[in-house]
Motif scaffolding. Structure first.
Motif, short mmCIF file in Angstrom:
data_model
loop_
_atom_site.label_atom_id
_atom_site.label_comp_id
_atom_site.label_asym_id
_atom_site.label_seq_id
_atom_site.Cartn_x
_atom_site.Cartn_y
_atom_site.Cartn_z
N LYS A 239 0.83 -1.22 0.00
CA LYS A 239 0.00 0.00 0.00
C LYS A 239 0.86 1.26 0.00
N GLU A 240 1.94 1.26 0.74
CA GLU A 240 2.81 2.44 0.81
C GLU A 240 3.45 2.75 -0.52
N ASN A 241 3.60 1.73 -1.37
CA ASN A 241 4.20 1.95 -2.69
C ASN A 241 3.16 2.18 -3.78
N GLY A 242 1.90 2.38 -3.38
CA GLY A 242 0.85 2.70 -4.35
C GLY A 242 0.44 1.56 -5.25
N LEU A 243 0.67 0.32 -4.81
CA LEU A 243 0.32 -0.85 -5.60
C LEU A 243 -1.08 -1.34 -5.24
N ARG A 244 -1.63 -2.20 -6.11
CA ARG A 244 -3.02 -2.62 -5.97
C ARG A 244 -3.14 -3.89 -5.13
N GLN A 245 -4.04 -3.82 -4.15
CA GLN A 245 -4.19 -4.91 -3.19
C GLN A 245 -5.67 -5.21 -2.99
N ASP A 246 -5.98 -6.47 -2.68
CA ASP A 246 -7.35 -6.83 -2.36
C ASP A 246 -7.34 -8.07 -1.46
N VAL A 247 -8.52 -8.40 -0.93
CA VAL A 247 -8.65 -9.50 0.01
C VAL A 247 -9.95 -10.24 -0.24
N LEU A 248 -9.92 -11.56 -0.05
CA LEU A 248 -11.09 -12.41 -0.18
C LEU A 248 -11.20 -13.31 1.04
N TYR A 249 -12.41 -13.77 1.34
CA TYR A 249 -12.59 -14.79 2.37
C TYR A 249 -12.36 -16.16 1.74
N GLY A 250 -11.64 -17.01 2.48
CA GLY A 250 -11.28 -18.33 1.94
C GLY A 250 -12.12 -19.48 2.43
N ASN A 251 -13.32 -19.22 2.95
CA ASN A 251 -14.17 -20.28 3.49
C ASN A 251 -14.31 -21.45 2.52
N GLY A 252 -13.94 -22.64 2.99
CA GLY A 252 -14.07 -23.83 2.16
C GLY A 252 -12.99 -24.00 1.12
N GLN A 253 -12.07 -23.03 1.01
CA GLN A 253 -11.03 -23.07 -0.02
C GLN A 253 -9.63 -23.06 0.57
N VAL A 254 -9.43 -22.27 1.61
CA VAL A 254 -8.14 -22.17 2.28
C VAL A 254 -8.41 -22.33 3.77
N GLN A 255 -7.93 -23.41 4.35
CA GLN A 255 -8.29 -23.74 5.73
C GLN A 255 -7.05 -24.13 6.53
N LEU A 256 -7.13 -23.91 7.84
CA LEU A 256 -6.06 -24.37 8.71
C LEU A 256 -6.54 -24.44 10.15
#
Length: 380
Positions: A239-256
């Motif tokens: 974010k500090e370098n002005g690059l593009r970022q996003d986030v998703l919920y991983g329910n059922g796809q990425v678990q631990l």
């Protein structure tokens, strides 16, 4: 009106507004499972895992990684000075899955944490367009990476984080995680990560997917050699370098399963908590005070006040916490929402003990190495 009455009333209003705020904004974060798969696979990915003494979960986690339906994919497993059965398991798994490449580290150079050094060494052994940093206890749906790459490339992202589905065999820990997650979301505001006008950023060790050009632009892990919260720090630099970022919920796809018990949860957070507060005593005091007055005190104070109206307001706070917990995740047990005060007290204990221990020993132990506060603060 008494000070106590005003405090309980303000707590009720605050919890009502916070619950609405979180429910509305949580729905702004899409689900990974709802994303389409990437049909045109023209983007090579290097998946990097740092392991040290991970024999308990390693085999199952690597099987999950190797069954990802994505090509071209190269898997780099960095064995960071393991002393248990990890090297044997790695050799066995590499014999079964030829896409596994093992990098072995025998010594830790000065001014590095083990994990940040291992991830950095893994990145040096790759030249793929995209890099996925993940952990040795994460389990992936076979289409998880495919869907994540579709989302990242179709939106021209530089960094995509997947918030994993975290479950524990301990019901007590699962209930405490409701409070912990609420605290994190109020602090990090993950729904704002995609906004270039916001300073909010999110990164998690379970799934940090970066474009290589972005990783190099932010200075790689060399910029955060002594940062225990390297996942959050990578996101912050994006974010500090002005690059593009996003986030998703991983329910059922990425678990631990992050931790298996309350004791393990406390021990795990202990080494990260004071660093996450910037090694500042003032921030620790603020965190403890805020947790006490927002999460711990309102309900028991109201219920024990002897005033019918304050008792009613305390019960309404409980109802809000219960409803909020159920709206967030229908799989949660109904009583998880009753544990906010207890979980808040647990977090106060973790912050206080981590702060006192770090100041007392003038540094932190990470694995089997000691790092002084002086050298840790140098990397700000």
């Amino acid at each position: 009106m008494s000070v106590m009455f005003i405090y309980i009333l303000l707590s009720l209003v605050a919890w009502f507004l916070a619950a609405i705020y979180l429910v509305i904004n949580n729905r702004r974060i899409a689900l990974l499972k709802d994303q389409p798969v990437l049909l045109n696979k023209e983007h090579p990915v290097a998946l990097i895992i740092a392991v040290r003494n991970e024999e308990a979960d390693l085999r199952e986690a690597l099987e999950s990684v190797c069954r990802l339906r994505y090509e071209p994919l190269r898997i780099i497993v960095v064995n960071d000075r393991s002393t248990d059965n990890t090297p044997v398991i790695l050799q066995q798994m590499a014999g079964i899955f030829p896409q596994i490449n093992i990098v072995t580290i025998t010594a830790l150079p000065p001014k590095w944490l083990g994990k940040t050094h291992a991830l950095y060494q893994g990145a040096l052994h790759t030249d793929e367009e995209w890099i996925l940093f993940t952990d040795a206890d994460v389990h992936f749906h076979p289409d998880a990476l495919n869907k994540a790459m579709h989302y990242a490339t179709s939106r021209n992202l530089d960094h995509l984080t997947i918030l994993p589905e975290i479950n524990s065999r301990s019901s007590a820990l699962n209930s405490a995680m409701v409070t912990f997650r609420t605290m994190l979301e109020l602090k990090l505001r993950p729904w704002k990560a995609r906004s270039p006008r916001s300073s909010a950023s999110v990164g998690v060790g379970a799934f940090n997917l970066l474009r290589r050009t972005a990783y190099e632009k932010i200075g790689t892990h060399e910029r955060i050699r002594l940062k225990p919260d390297d996942d959050l720090q990578l996101a912050k630099m994006i974010k500090e370098n002005g690059l593009r970022q996003d986030v998703l919920y991983g329910n059922g796809q990425v678990q631990l399963e992050w931790y298996t018990s309350i004791r393990q949860f406390v021990q795990g957070l202990m080494k990260n908590m004071y660093p996450a507060l910037g090694y500042r005593l003032s921030q620790s005091i603020l965190a403890i005070s805020g947790t006490f007055f927002v999460f711990v005190l309102p309900v028991p104070l109201g219920l024990l006040s002897g005033n019918n109206l304050m008792i009613l307001m305390a019960l309404l706070i409980l109802v809000i916490q219960l409803v909020f917990s159920r709206i967030r995740d229908h799989k949660m047990k109904w009583w998880y929402g009753l544990t906010f005060p207890l979980a808040g007290a647990l977090m106060m204990y973790v912050v206080a003990k981590a702060t006192i221990l770090t100041l007392k020993q003038n540094g932190i132990y990470w694995r089997d190495h000691f790092y002084s506060l002086e050298e840790l603060r140098e990397e700000k």
